[in-house]
Design a protein around this motif. Structure first.
Motif, PDB file in Angstrom:
ATOM      1  N   LEU A 194       0.841  -1.206   0.000  1.00 18.24           N
ATOM      2  CA  LEU A 194       0.000   0.000   0.000  1.00 18.24           C
ATOM      3  C   LEU A 194       0.874   1.254   0.000  1.00 18.24           C
ATOM      4  CD1 LEU A 194      -2.882  -0.860   2.485  1.00 18.24           C
ATOM      5  CD2 LEU A 194      -2.687  -1.320   0.060  1.00 18.24           C
ATOM      6  N   LYS A 195       0.278   2.357  -0.431  1.00 20.26           N
ATOM      7  CA  LYS A 195       1.024   3.626  -0.472  1.00 20.26           C
ATOM      8  C   LYS A 195       1.438   4.050   0.932  1.00 20.26           C
ATOM      9  CE  LYS A 195      -1.314   5.622  -4.503  1.00 20.26           C
ATOM     10  NZ  LYS A 195      -2.755   5.274  -4.508  1.00 20.26           N
ATOM     11  N   PRO A 196       2.667   4.596   1.058  1.00 17.49           N
ATOM     12  CA  PRO A 196       3.181   4.986   2.378  1.00 17.49           C
ATOM     13  C   PRO A 196       2.215   5.883   3.159  1.00 17.49           C
ATOM     14  CG  PRO A 196       4.871   5.290   0.693  1.00 17.49           C
ATOM     15  CD  PRO A 196       3.639   4.851  -0.024  1.00 17.49           C
ATOM     16  N   GLU A 197       1.574   6.837   2.485  1.00 24.25           N
ATOM     17  CA  GLU A 197       0.717   7.771   3.239  1.00 24.25           C
ATOM     18  C   GLU A 197      -0.505   7.062   3.831  1.00 24.25           C
ATOM     19  OE1 GLU A 197       1.461   8.017  -0.004  1.00 24.25           O
ATOM     20  OE2 GLU A 197      -0.260   8.674  -1.220  1.00 24.25           O
ATOM     21  N   ILE A 198      -0.888   5.939   3.235  1.00 25.11           N
ATOM     22  CA  ILE A 198      -2.048   5.198   3.755  1.00 25.11           C
ATOM     23  C   ILE A 198      -1.689   4.453   5.037  1.00 25.11           C
ATOM     24  CG2 ILE A 198      -3.720   3.337   3.241  1.00 25.11           C
ATOM     25  CD1 ILE A 198      -4.226   5.600   1.421  1.00 25.11           C
ATOM     26  N   ILE A 199      -0.439   3.977   5.139  1.00 24.28           N
ATOM     27  CA  ILE A 199      -0.128   3.078   6.257  1.00 24.28           C
ATOM     28  C   ILE A 199       0.906   3.613   7.249  1.00 24.28           C
ATOM     29  CG2 ILE A 199      -0.785   0.889   5.171  1.00 24.28           C
ATOM     30  CD1 ILE A 199       2.684   1.160   5.037  1.00 24.28           C
ATOM     31  N   LYS A 200       1.532   4.743   6.952  1.00 21.92           N
ATOM     32  CA  LYS A 200       2.549   5.260   7.881  1.00 21.92           C
ATOM     33  C   LYS A 200       1.918   5.510   9.259  1.00 21.92           C
ATOM     34  CE  LYS A 200       6.440   8.518   7.941  1.00 21.92           C
ATOM     35  NZ  LYS A 200       6.709   8.511   9.320  1.00 21.92           N
ATOM     36  N   GLY A 201       2.536   4.946  10.274  1.00 18.94           N
ATOM     37  CA  GLY A 201       2.032   5.150  11.637  1.00 18.94           C
ATOM     38  C   GLY A 201       0.857   4.252  12.007  1.00 18.94           C
ATOM     39  N   LEU A 202       0.521   3.315  11.126  1.00 18.88           N
ATOM     40  CA  LEU A 202      -0.638   2.444  11.400  1.00 18.88           C
ATOM     41  C   LEU A 202      -0.455   1.636  12.685  1.00 18.88           C
ATOM     42  CD1 LEU A 202      -3.336   1.378  10.074  1.00 18.88           C
ATOM     43  CD2 LEU A 202      -1.998  -0.566   9.308  1.00 18.88           C
ATOM     44  N   ASP A 203      -1.499   1.563  13.479  1.00 21.18           N
ATOM     45  CA  ASP A 203      -1.451   0.829  14.741  1.00 21.18           C
ATOM     46  C   ASP A 203      -2.859   0.337  15.064  1.00 21.18           C
ATOM     47  OD1 ASP A 203      -1.081  -0.145  17.274  1.00 21.18           O
ATOM     48  OD2 ASP A 203      -0.590   1.789  18.188  1.00 21.18           O
ATOM     49  N   ILE A 204      -3.136  -0.879  14.629  1.00 25.59           N
ATOM     50  CA  ILE A 204      -4.466  -1.466  14.815  1.00 25.59           C
ATOM     51  C   ILE A 204      -4.341  -2.675  15.731  1.00 25.59           C
ATOM     52  CG2 ILE A 204      -6.395  -2.651  13.659  1.00 25.59           C
ATOM     53  CD1 ILE A 204      -5.659  -1.385  11.097  1.00 25.59           C
ATOM     54  N   MET A 205      -5.338  -2.944  16.535  1.00 23.40           N
ATOM     55  CA  MET A 205      -5.375  -4.187  17.301  1.00 23.40           C
ATOM     56  C   MET A 205      -6.620  -4.968  16.877  1.00 23.40           C
ATOM     57  SD  MET A 205      -4.028  -6.122  19.654  1.00 23.40           S
ATOM     58  CE  MET A 205      -3.097  -5.342  20.963  1.00 23.40           C
ATOM     59  N   ILE A 206      -6.391  -6.128  16.288  1.00 25.51           N
ATOM     60  CA  ILE A 206      -7.526  -6.989  15.953  1.00 25.51           C
ATOM     61  C   ILE A 206      -7.729  -7.973  17.101  1.00 25.51           C
ATOM     62  CG2 ILE A 206      -8.419  -8.752  14.367  1.00 25.51           C
ATOM     63  CD1 ILE A 206      -7.191  -7.325  12.101  1.00 25.51           C
ATOM     64  N   VAL A 207      -8.936  -8.011  17.624  1.00 27.18           N
ATOM     65  CA  VAL A 207      -9.283  -8.986  18.650  1.00 27.18           C
ATOM     66  C   VAL A 207     -10.186 -10.013  17.994  1.00 27.18           C
ATOM     67  CG1 VAL A 207     -10.329  -9.363  20.908  1.00 27.18           C
ATOM     68  CG2 VAL A 207      -9.093  -7.230  20.452  1.00 27.18           C
ATOM     69  N   ARG A 208      -9.628 -11.208  17.816  1.00 24.00           N
ATOM     70  CA  ARG A 208     -10.345 -12.273  17.117  1.00 24.00           C
ATOM     71  C   ARG A 208     -10.861 -13.280  18.136  1.00 24.00           C
ATOM     72  NH1 ARG A 208      -7.034 -16.929  13.734  1.00 24.00           N
ATOM     73  NH2 ARG A 208      -8.789 -18.338  13.426  1.00 24.00           N
ATOM     74  N   GLU A 209     -12.143 -13.623  18.062  1.00 22.35           N
ATOM     75  CA  GLU A 209     -12.681 -14.682  18.918  1.00 22.35           C
ATOM     76  C   GLU A 209     -12.020 -15.981  18.473  1.00 22.35           C
ATOM     77  OE1 GLU A 209     -14.635 -17.459  21.122  1.00 22.35           O
ATOM     78  OE2 GLU A 209     -14.527 -17.573  18.930  1.00 22.35           O
ATOM     79  N   LEU A 210     -11.580 -16.838  19.413  1.00 22.75           N
ATOM     80  CA  LEU A 210     -10.704 -17.932  18.997  1.00 22.75           C
ATOM     81  C   LEU A 210     -11.170 -19.339  19.376  1.00 22.75           C
ATOM     82  CD1 LEU A 210      -8.000 -17.893  17.417  1.00 22.75           C
ATOM     83  CD2 LEU A 210      -6.821 -18.133  19.592  1.00 22.75           C
ATOM     84  N   THR A 211     -12.216 -19.454  20.176  1.00 17.56           N
ATOM     85  CA  THR A 211     -12.605 -20.816  20.580  1.00 17.56           C
ATOM     86  C   THR A 211     -14.038 -21.155  20.195  1.00 17.56           C
ATOM     87  OG1 THR A 211     -13.143 -19.947  22.773  1.00 17.56           O
ATOM     88  CG2 THR A 211     -10.993 -20.993  22.510  1.00 17.56           C
ATOM     89  N   GLY A 212     -14.654 -20.324  19.349  1.00 20.50           N
ATOM     90  CA  GLY A 212     -16.040 -20.595  18.968  1.00 20.50           C
ATOM     91  C   GLY A 212     -16.229 -20.485  17.465  1.00 20.50           C
ATOM     92  N   GLY A 213     -17.483 -20.238  17.088  1.00 22.30           N
ATOM     93  CA  GLY A 213     -17.813 -20.035  15.681  1.00 22.30           C
ATOM     94  C   GLY A 213     -17.647 -21.287  14.849  1.00 22.30           C
ATOM     95  N   VAL A 214     -17.428 -21.089  13.572  1.00 24.29           N
ATOM     96  CA  VAL A 214     -17.445 -22.184  12.609  1.00 24.29           C
ATOM     97  C   VAL A 214     -16.241 -23.128  12.805  1.00 24.29           C
ATOM     98  CG1 VAL A 214     -16.156 -21.031  10.757  1.00 24.29           C
ATOM     99  CG2 VAL A 214     -18.036 -22.584  10.177  1.00 24.29           C
TER     100      VAL A 214
END
Ligand code: IPM
Ligand code: MG
Length: 371
Positions: A123-143
């Motif tokens: 991706l272009k640098p300006e889109i992702i520079k400084g990106l800091d996301i936390m994905i919390v994924r449910e891990l013991t249920g669902g499909v």
């Protein structure tokens, strides 16, 4: 300091053992230089366990995992074990059993872009520079675990494959509350993703997250998004996100997407946490988001950063050693800023290095940072 920090090492398959070796070196370094000692035992998981014991996770290894303060896992799987007669004999089944039996319902997958790696992203640098996301994924249920599941023969000669997407109120609430708590320590924003427009389990997810938010977390900004739109928005404007909470399958997919935005799957760590006990301790497993990369296994080419950063998460979440976690993270960042690159993140003008040399450099940087 007494060696009371019980750590189980499960290097697994492919590049797992060689990236985990670098964690061992950091542990030895901490013992020597910081007088922080871990009680490390090692076991087999995945294909390695199948070869030795005919099963991807023995009961004895599971018992060791249950008795440990934290588990560090490398990677599982590979073409050698791809064709099982029994689905439960796949290497991946060992990892899934660990997650389930340890009750590791909250999978934290941070996607951060280090300045030094801005150009490694597609991706272009300006889109992702400084990106800091936390994905919390449910891990013991669902499909991943829902029943019924299986492949059956139909009377008309066709076959039918079945999996079940299923969530209960408590499963949704406990993972959502992990997301809200994390958001409070970050930018105070949660995006919850599902497909409430086509799935009842998604509708329930949305209703329960909304309810929990009203009851306990109204200080946090909450937005709901359909997971397909979320996948699109992640590419369009990823910096709109802080914490994303989502189910097991969507989380699997969205976290690979988010990871790749940072330039390489070789950079992304993860923590899988269970519920806190009376003393505030949680069962925990730490592993890189990347897989076993059989094509480069044993060649000293793999990027050990994701695994080292996973160990930093272990220091933070399981051993209350936040300063040491920060030092290790800083060491990785500085080495990258200095131009060292394993093949997966190689760029023009940088110094290409092996797994071991990346480890050497990070140890030298640790020396510098702690002197
Ligand atoms: C992950 C992996 C696993 C998953 C596999 C190896 C079972 O893709 O941790 O994201 O699907 O959860
Ligand atoms: Mg995955």
């Amino acid at each position: 300091m007494p060696a009371n920090k019980k750590l189980l090492f499960l290097p697994g398959d492919g590049i797992g053992p060689e990236v985990m070796r670098q964690v061992r070196r950091v542990i030895d370094w901490m013992d020597r230089k910081r007088k922080v000692t871990f009680d490390v035992t090692e076991g087999l998981v995945g294909g390695a366990a199948i070869d030795a014991h005919g099963t991807p996770l023995t009961d004895a290894t599971l018992a060791d995992a249950l008795a440990a303060d934290a588990v560090m896992l490398g990677a599982v799987g590979g073409p050698k074990w791809d064709n099982p007669s029994d689905y439960m004999k796949r290497p991946e089944a060992g990892l899934l059993r660990l997650r389930k039996e340890l009750g590791l319902f909250a999978n934290l997958r941070p996607a951060t872009v280090f300045d030094a790696l801005v150009d490694a992203s597609t991706l272009k640098p300006e889109i992702i520079k400084g990106l800091d996301i936390m994905i919390v994924r449910e891990l013991t249920g669902g499909v991943y675990f829902g029943e019924p599941r299986g492949i059956e023969d139909l009377p008309n000669g066709e076959r039918r494959g079945v999996n079940t997407q299923v969530y209960t109120t408590s499963e949704i609430r406990r993972v959502a509350s992990v997301a809200f708590e994390l958001a409070r320590k970050r930018s105070n924003k949660v995006h919850s993703m599902e497909k409430a427009n086509v799935m009842e389990s998604g509708l329930l997810w949305r209703q329960e997250v909304t309810k929990l938010h009203q009851e306990q977390y109204s200080d946090v900004t909450l937005e709901h998004m359909y997971a397909d739109n979320g996948a699109m928005q992640l590419l369009k404007n990823p910096k709109q996100f802080d914490v994303i909470v989502t189910d097991n399958l969507f989380g699997d997919i969205l976290s690979d997407e988010a990871a790749m935005m940072t330039g390489s799957l070789g950079m992304l760590p993860s923590a899988s946490l269970g519920a806190a006990d009376a003393n505030g301790n949680r069962k925990a497993l730490y592993e890189p988001v990347h897989g076993s990369a059989p094509d480069i296994a044993g060649k000293d080419l793999a990027n050990p950063c994701a695994t080292l950063l996973s160990f930093a998460m272990a220091l933070r979440y399981s051993f209350n050693l936040d300063d040491d976690a920060k030092t290790l993270e800083k060491a990785v960042q500085n080495v990258l800023a200095g131009g060292m690159r394993t093949a997966d993140i190689m760029a023009p003008g940088m110094a290409r290095c092996s797994t071991t040399v990346m480890g050497d450099s990070i140890l030298r940087e640790l020396d510098k940072l702690s002197s």
